[in-house]
Enzyme design. Structure first.
Site, PDB file in Angstrom:
ATOM      1  N   GLU A  39      79.353 -46.555 -40.654  1.00 30.91           N
ATOM      2  CA  GLU A  39      80.397 -45.148 -40.929  1.00 30.91           C
ATOM      3  C   GLU A  39      79.102 -43.992 -41.343  1.00 30.91           C
ATOM      4  O   GLU A  39      79.668 -42.911 -41.046  1.00 30.91           O
ATOM      5  CB  GLU A  39      81.384 -45.656 -41.971  1.00 30.91           C
ATOM      6  CG  GLU A  39      82.437 -46.429 -41.555  1.00 30.91           C
ATOM      7  CD  GLU A  39      83.265 -45.731 -40.353  1.00 30.91           C
ATOM      8  OE1 GLU A  39      83.028 -44.703 -40.175  1.00 30.91           O
ATOM      9  OE2 GLU A  39      84.084 -46.473 -39.541  1.00 30.91           O
ATOM     10  N   TYR A 119      85.897 -39.848 -47.116  1.00 33.35           N
ATOM     11  CA  TYR A 119      86.134 -40.363 -45.847  1.00 33.35           C
ATOM     12  C   TYR A 119      85.459 -41.812 -45.835  1.00 33.35           C
ATOM     13  O   TYR A 119      86.111 -42.688 -45.293  1.00 33.35           O
ATOM     14  CB  TYR A 119      85.564 -39.649 -44.579  1.00 33.35           C
ATOM     15  CG  TYR A 119      85.399 -40.499 -43.141  1.00 33.35           C
ATOM     16  CD1 TYR A 119      86.609 -40.913 -42.630  1.00 33.35           C
ATOM     17  CD2 TYR A 119      84.283 -41.067 -42.995  1.00 33.35           C
ATOM     18  CE1 TYR A 119      86.376 -41.544 -41.526  1.00 33.35           C
ATOM     19  CE2 TYR A 119      84.131 -41.977 -41.876  1.00 33.35           C
ATOM     20  CZ  TYR A 119      85.017 -42.185 -41.190  1.00 33.35           C
ATOM     21  OH  TYR A 119      84.938 -43.009 -40.184  1.00 33.35           O
ATOM     22  N   ASP A 137      88.902 -38.162 -40.683  1.00 38.20           N
ATOM     23  CA  ASP A 137      87.637 -37.650 -40.191  1.00 38.20           C
ATOM     24  C   ASP A 137      88.009 -36.666 -39.188  1.00 38.20           C
ATOM     25  O   ASP A 137      88.924 -36.234 -39.021  1.00 38.20           O
ATOM     26  CB  ASP A 137      86.593 -38.796 -39.634  1.00 38.20           C
ATOM     27  CG  ASP A 137      87.413 -39.379 -38.431  1.00 38.20           C
ATOM     28  OD1 ASP A 137      88.591 -39.069 -37.982  1.00 38.20           O
ATOM     29  OD2 ASP A 137      86.382 -40.041 -37.706  1.00 38.20           O
TER      30      ASP A 137
END
Ligand code: SF4
Length: 354
Positions: A39, A119, A137
């Site tokens: 991520e 996020y 996102d």
């Protein structure tokens, strides 16, 4: 076709049929470490670019403890070319914290770790620990400003918070990992920035943008300002078959990476004059430019540069790290051992001893 209340079901069912095979998704889907690394790498970066970096990173540091114990240069070296290097330094700092105290398992705790914002904390909390918090996102913003019909500026924190609040009830009755990955996957595969494939979309019956023919107007992204363009002169100083490189200060942009001394050209200054001045200001060395090596272009998110590199000879002085964390004389064959930003790597490809 989805009805008013069942679009979250339609979305996750679609995901079960259409999800891509990705290295971080399929090895051990609830292990927070690969989820977190992937991520962080995926921020501002395309999946296809990330895959080889992710595989090399996980091979070098298979566990959070191994990352915590790694040398920072080794971490940055594996990141070289991905950009946004503060991500790598924060990843390293967070790994040291996790190695000591263990993984925080809740969204609000994860947000306290270095580099885990709104996020990434939601991604790790939902994918690894099953907490029902939505990820917001770029993909999710695009899909759901269209779906909900939100005409406000989509680039603001206010929009992210609004979407988080709107998606929070929807994720409660879903498997959080599937719901979040479904939203991101729909943005990547179907609800693309240009020409979204609406006939293939599980949200189409409820989607404001497709019903009202507003796809071209959503999301609302104000035009970006023209980015400035700088000319930069750098010196590759040769002395005793070595060249001088400096380590950028941690708090600077590209902090911790190595580079050749140099900097921005001032008005009314020739590029060799820039190099001589910058080298003196950064290292205390007086040098002379001999020949031009190459000029290369590089773009960052907020500005562009043309880097002009020159071979230099040493006239006088002792190298002193005035504006860097360290200076080192190295042979050309040793340069590959150091993490350099992409612009410097492009220059290194042109270096052959004179
Ligand atoms: S129907 Fe079209 S615009 Fe709406 S979410 Fe699906 S792909 Fe995007």
């Amino acid at each position: 076709m989805a009805g008013p209340a069942d679009w979250p079901d339609a979305l996750t069912q679609w995901y079960h049929q259409r999800q891509r095979t990705l290295p971080w998704r399929n090895q051990s889907p609830t292990d927070p470490y690969p989820i977190w690394v992937s991520e962080i790498m995926l921020q501002q970066t395309q999946v296809d670019t990330v895959i080889p970096y992710f595989n090399r990173f996980m091979a070098a540091f298979p566990t959070v403890a191994e990352l915590a114990n790694a040398d920072e240069d080794a971490v940055l070296k594996l990141w070289a070319g991905l950009g946004y290097y503060s991500r790598a330094r924060n990843l390293h700092a967070a790994a040291k914290q996790i190695a000591q105290t263990g993984w925080p398992t809740q969204y609000t705790q994860l947000k306290q770790l270095p580099g885990l914002g709104f996020y990434t904390a939601a991604a790790v909390a939902s994918l690894a620990f099953g907490e029902p918090v939505p990820v917001v996102d770029g993909n999710v913003i695009r899909v759901f400003t269209r779906f909900f019909g939100l005409p406000e500026d989509s680039t603001t924190q206010r929009m992210k918070t609004d979407l988080f609040d709107r998606l929070l009830p929807a994720i409660q009755n879903q498997k959080p990992a599937d719901f979040n990955q479904a939203m991101m996957e729909l943005g990547a595969l179907v609800c693309k920035p240009k020409n979204p494939n609406c006939p293939d979309c599980p949200l189409r019956s409820e989607c404001f943008a497709t019903i009202n023919n507003q796809i071209e107007h959503l999301p609302n992204r104000p035009a970006r300002k023209k980015v400035p363009h700088y000319h930069v002169g750098i010196g590759v100083i040769q002395h005793n078959n070595r060249v001088l490189i400096g380590k950028r200060k941690k708090e600077q942009m590209l902090g911790g990476l190595w580079e050749f001394p140099g900097g921005k050209q001032l008005p009314d200054e020739s590029l060799p004059e820039t190099v001589v001045r910058e080298v003196y200001e950064e290292t205390g060395l007086t040098v002379e430019c001999t020949t031009a090596i190459a000029s290369i272009n590089h773009a960052y998110s907020h500005f562009k540069i043309t880097v002009h590199a020159y071979w230099c000879t040493l006239v006088s002085g002792t190298a002193t790290p005035i504006t860097t964390d360290a200076l080192r004389w190295v042979s050309l064959s040793e340069l590959h051992q150091y993490p350099f930003p992409t612009a410097s790597v492009k220059i290194i490809h042109h270096l052959h001893p004179t």
